[in-house]
Design a protein around this motif. Structure first.
Motif, PDB file in Angstrom:
ATOM      1  N   ASN A   1      -0.813  -4.954  -5.647  1.00 55.39           N
ATOM      2  CA  ASN A   1      -1.829  -4.575  -5.558  1.00 55.39           C
ATOM      3  C   ASN A   1      -2.393  -2.729  -4.954  1.00 55.39           C
ATOM      4  O   ASN A   1      -3.810  -2.756  -5.525  1.00 55.39           O
ATOM      5  CB  ASN A   1      -1.753  -5.213  -3.385  1.00 55.39           C
ATOM      6  N   LEU A   2      -1.473  -2.305  -5.136  1.00 56.03           N
ATOM      7  CA  LEU A   2      -2.079  -0.789  -4.890  1.00 56.03           C
ATOM      8  C   LEU A   2      -3.195  -0.682  -6.616  1.00 56.03           C
ATOM      9  O   LEU A   2      -3.463   0.649  -6.006  1.00 56.03           O
ATOM     10  CB  LEU A   2      -1.013  -0.120  -5.028  1.00 56.03           C
ATOM     11  N   ALA A   3      -2.730  -1.321  -7.977  1.00 59.17           N
ATOM     12  CA  ALA A   3      -3.038  -0.727  -9.246  1.00 59.17           C
ATOM     13  C   ALA A   3      -4.616  -0.856  -8.850  1.00 59.17           C
ATOM     14  O   ALA A   3      -4.844  -0.221  -9.714  1.00 59.17           O
ATOM     15  CB  ALA A   3      -2.318  -1.690  -9.954  1.00 59.17           C
ATOM     16  N   SER A   4      -5.044  -1.945  -7.771  1.00 59.04           N
ATOM     17  CA  SER A   4      -6.498  -2.036  -7.603  1.00 59.04           C
ATOM     18  C   SER A   4      -7.126  -0.970  -6.882  1.00 59.04           C
ATOM     19  O   SER A   4      -8.141  -0.863  -7.294  1.00 59.04           O
ATOM     20  CB  SER A   4      -6.749  -3.618  -6.673  1.00 59.04           C
ATOM     21  N   GLU A   5      -6.019  -0.463  -5.915  1.00 59.90           N
ATOM     22  CA  GLU A   5      -7.166   0.235  -5.149  1.00 59.90           C
ATOM     23  C   GLU A   5      -7.542   1.681  -5.964  1.00 59.90           C
ATOM     24  O   GLU A   5      -7.850   2.634  -5.869  1.00 59.90           O
ATOM     25  CB  GLU A   5      -5.911   0.380  -4.147  1.00 59.90           C
ATOM     26  N   ARG A   6      -5.792   1.736  -6.987  1.00 62.28           N
ATOM     27  CA  ARG A   6      -5.991   2.852  -7.468  1.00 62.28           C
ATOM     28  C   ARG A   6      -6.985   3.288  -8.893  1.00 62.28           C
ATOM     29  O   ARG A   6      -7.516   4.213  -9.130  1.00 62.28           O
ATOM     30  CB  ARG A   6      -4.777   3.011  -8.674  1.00 62.28           C
ATOM     31  N   ARG A   7      -7.041   1.659  -9.486  1.00 66.03           N
ATOM     32  CA  ARG A   7      -8.522   1.873 -10.467  1.00 66.03           C
ATOM     33  C   ARG A   7      -9.522   2.045  -9.700  1.00 66.03           C
ATOM     34  O   ARG A   7     -10.440   2.681  -9.976  1.00 66.03           O
ATOM     35  CB  ARG A   7      -8.172   0.201 -10.836  1.00 66.03           C
ATOM     36  N   LYS A   8      -9.892   1.308  -8.524  1.00 68.06           N
ATOM     37  CA  LYS A   8     -10.961   1.926  -7.417  1.00 68.06           C
ATOM     38  C   LYS A   8     -11.900   3.060  -7.724  1.00 68.06           C
ATOM     39  O   LYS A   8     -12.602   3.794  -7.645  1.00 68.06           O
ATOM     40  CB  LYS A   8     -11.218   1.090  -6.482  1.00 68.06           C
ATOM     41  N   VAL A   9     -10.279   4.027  -6.956  1.00 65.54           N
ATOM     42  CA  VAL A   9     -10.352   5.869  -7.202  1.00 65.54           C
ATOM     43  C   VAL A   9     -10.782   5.949  -8.673  1.00 65.54           C
ATOM     44  O   VAL A   9     -11.628   7.083  -8.604  1.00 65.54           O
ATOM     45  CB  VAL A   9      -8.952   5.907  -6.772  1.00 65.54           C
ATOM     46  N   ARG A  10     -10.219   5.585  -9.990  1.00 62.07           N
ATOM     47  CA  ARG A  10     -10.559   6.054 -10.695  1.00 62.07           C
ATOM     48  C   ARG A  10     -11.610   5.364 -12.117  1.00 62.07           C
ATOM     49  O   ARG A  10     -13.128   6.744 -12.002  1.00 62.07           O
ATOM     50  CB  ARG A  10      -9.525   5.898 -12.074  1.00 62.07           C
ATOM     51  N   LEU A  11     -11.644   4.522 -10.976  1.00 65.38           N
ATOM     52  CA  LEU A  11     -13.971   4.245 -11.372  1.00 65.38           C
ATOM     53  C   LEU A  11     -14.666   5.265 -10.596  1.00 65.38           C
ATOM     54  O   LEU A  11     -15.928   5.201 -11.245  1.00 65.38           O
ATOM     55  CB  LEU A  11     -13.786   2.644 -11.257  1.00 65.38           C
TER      56      LEU A  11
END
Length: 588
Positions: free
Chosen positions: A138-148
């Motif tokens: 679940n956190l990976a999805s949040e981290r991806r949003k931050v990167r994008l």
């Protein structure tokens, strides 16, 4: 050491003198090479085809490792998207004489699958076996949003900052230019530097970048730089055997005991080399601490930007620091270690006084840095980032002069201490201090202006100065809503004083056990200091030492992709200034 999980890849290395720096510690560059190789193998284990590094971000270095110790690197895919994967990396060092293990580093890499020819690929999902796997997924999805959104957030912060003139408020003695920190180096890519795809090994490029950044940092501090974290290694394009890689590094800005060094890499083949037309293939921003020969932490001098490019890099470092603060709390998942105390009526006075003293001590600490401010001119509000201003010039208890407070309505400061992050929100209110105190010390009114509070009810009226509240908070990041049990301790100023205090701390109350519908959270230390400016206005300073459980409510704002703190502060001001005296008297 426990056995590896099925999807996990491990690399163990005995640290030899050839891997160490002059201090006998494992070179950060060597560690980056090992990290990249292990992460690549984890990505390819999941994808089943060749993978390449897209980025390595938010590398945090917690401990150093020395010659004779053993490094173990654990890497596994936390989530697969269409053609890319996030790889979680954890580095452990073990002392072979004592058997003691310590966490050296954590990092997250993004790898992209590279199919052969025109073959299309859609990566299979990650098999989730444990509760921690689900959390990281679940956190990976949040981290991806931050990167994008990183580039857009950075540009937004830079644009806000550029609307104002020179960010230097006051020149200090000892401020230095960064021109003497510029370093350039060149490397010829040879076969030993290539990976199994024939391109330059990403870990090797990172190692070269770290080596040059260390030289740049040492030129500023004349001490021993220690790599603390890496903002991001972003691979913009490949290079190959025979390319010439030109590295340029320079100090961008300093933040008391930290310095940010920027490194840019350009690649040239033979024709490009003769024409002087290179390809920008990588950039990174590395953050260092430094120690002297006595192993004491060094304070870096303030930077004095001179040229237009100096100011761009100076402002950019401030924007990146703010983004890092927010990103820090969505790139890791730390279990909350409860520190709240059991409420004991027989020890009421001691607990109450400790609550108040903790807030005052937090406010009095040095090292507070301004991260943003809201200026109100002619009814139009504009947001901008400011340079680091320490508590020496802006003392928390004082809140600045009346004219400054009236001009800059809301300021946000942050304080980093090891793994702790604290926030201080300062706002000017056109209401008397005693009326403001009455409104803010009654937490049943908090939901009227603070969207982070759904409900607040008194569950134990201990005394006139102390109440225990049960608080519920809204859902964030799709998780369960949170709840709190807190002690609120209120203090009027002493005879000769002018500061009102409202201190908040979580307590354990047996009559209010955790509820399965909520996540029981914790406030370590928080509250308001309300200082009278004159008979009709005051400065309100809100402090919060952020715990892991409440960090999601702050992360977006600190990272620059949300204005929730400013909006809440503005709502608080409006609530106080619109309150009627009669209503206050009737209430209290």
């Amino acid at each position: 050491m426990e056995r590896p999980e099925p999807a996990e890849v491990r690399m163990s290395q005995a640290i030899q003198p050839a891997h160490a720096n002059p201090r006998g510690e494992l070179s950060a560059g060597q560690l980056l090479k090992w990290i990249d190789a292990t992460a690549c193998l984890a990505a390819e284990k999941h994808a089943g085809i060749s993978c390449v590094t897209a980025s390595v971000d938010d590398i945090q270095f917690e401990e150093t490792a020395r010659v004779g110790q053993v490094i173990t690197i654990k890497a596994k895919v936390t989530r697969a998207f269409s053609t890319s994967m996030e790889i979680s990396i954890k580095v452990i060092v073990q002392d072979m004489l004592t058997g003691i293990e310590k966490l050296v580093s954590v990092a997250f890499s993004t790898f992209v699958a590279k199919p052969v020819g025109k073959e299309k690929i859609h990566l299979k999902p990650v098999t989730l076996l444990t509760e921690q796997d689900h959390v990281e997924h679940n956190l990976a999805s949040e981290r991806r949003k931050v990167r994008l959104h990183h580039e857009d957030t950075f540009k937004s912060l830079m644009k806000e900052n550029s609307e104002f003139d020179d960010p230097i408020c006051d020149e200090e003695e000892g401020m230095v230019s960064t021109r003497g920190t510029a370093v350039q180096s060149i490397e010829l890519v040879l076969p030993p530097h290539a990976n199994h795809h024939g391109n330059t090994f990403g870990g090797q490029i990172m190692a070269w970048m770290e080596s040059l950044a260390t030289i740049s940092a040492s030129r500023l501090c004349r001490a021993h730089p220690l790599l603390k974290s890496v903002d991001m290694f972003k691979f913009r394009g490949p290079s190959a055997v025979g390319d010439r890689l030109v590295f340029n590094a320079i100090v961008n800005n300093t933040f008391q005991t930290c310095v940010e060094v920027g490194v840019r890499v350009e690649a040239f083949d033979c024709q490009e080399w003769s024409k002087g037309q290179g390809r920008h293939i990588n950039s990174a921003f590395l953050i260092y601490n430094a120690v002297n020969d006595k192993e004491e932490m060094v304070t870096f001098p303030r930077i004095k930007p001179i040229s237009k490019d100096d100011f761009r890099r100076y402002r950019g470092a401030i924007a990146r620091k703010r983004i890092r603060l927010g990103r820090k709390y969505v790139t890791s998942h730390k279990e909350e270690v409860p520190v709240c105390v059991q409420w004991d009526i027989s020890n009421q006075v001691s607990l109450s006084n400790a609550n108040v003293e903790a807030l005052k001590n937090l406010a009095a600490k040095s090292g507070w840095e301004v991260t943003s401010a809201v200026e109100k001119v002619g009814g139009i509000q504009s947001m901008y980032n400011l340079l680091s201003i320490t508590n020496e010039s802006c003392h928390a208890a004082g809140g600045g002069s009346a004219s400054t407070a009236a001009f800059k309505k809301i300021k946000i400061y942050t304080l980093e201490e090891h793994d702790l992050l604290s926030v201080w929100v300062e706002k000017h209110v056109e209401r008397p201090a005693h009326l403001t105190y009455h409104l803010l010390s009654d937490f049943t009114k908090r939901p009227l202006w603070d969207p982070h509070f759904v409900s607040c009810e008194v569950i134990n009226w201990v005394s006139e100065g102390d109440q225990i509240y049960y608080i519920t908070c809204p859902i964030v990041n799709g998780d369960k809503p949170k709840d709190l049990v807190v002690l609120v301790s209120r203090r009027r100023p002493l005879k000769d004083g002018s500061t009102y205090t409202v201190a908040v701390k979580s307590v354990l109350l047996p009559s209010v056990p955790p509820c399965p519908h909520y996540i029981r959270s914790e406030i370590i230390c928080a509250g308001f200091l309300i200082r009278a400016i004159d008979s009709s206005s005051c400065t309100v300073s809100y402090f919060n030492q952020i715990s892991a459980s409440i960090s999601p409510y702050f992360a977006g704002n600190l990272g620059g992709w949300s204005k929730s703190i400013e909006e809440t502060a503005a709502s608080c001001i409006k609530f106080i200034e619109n309150a009627t005296d009669g209503g206050l008297i009737n209430t209290f």
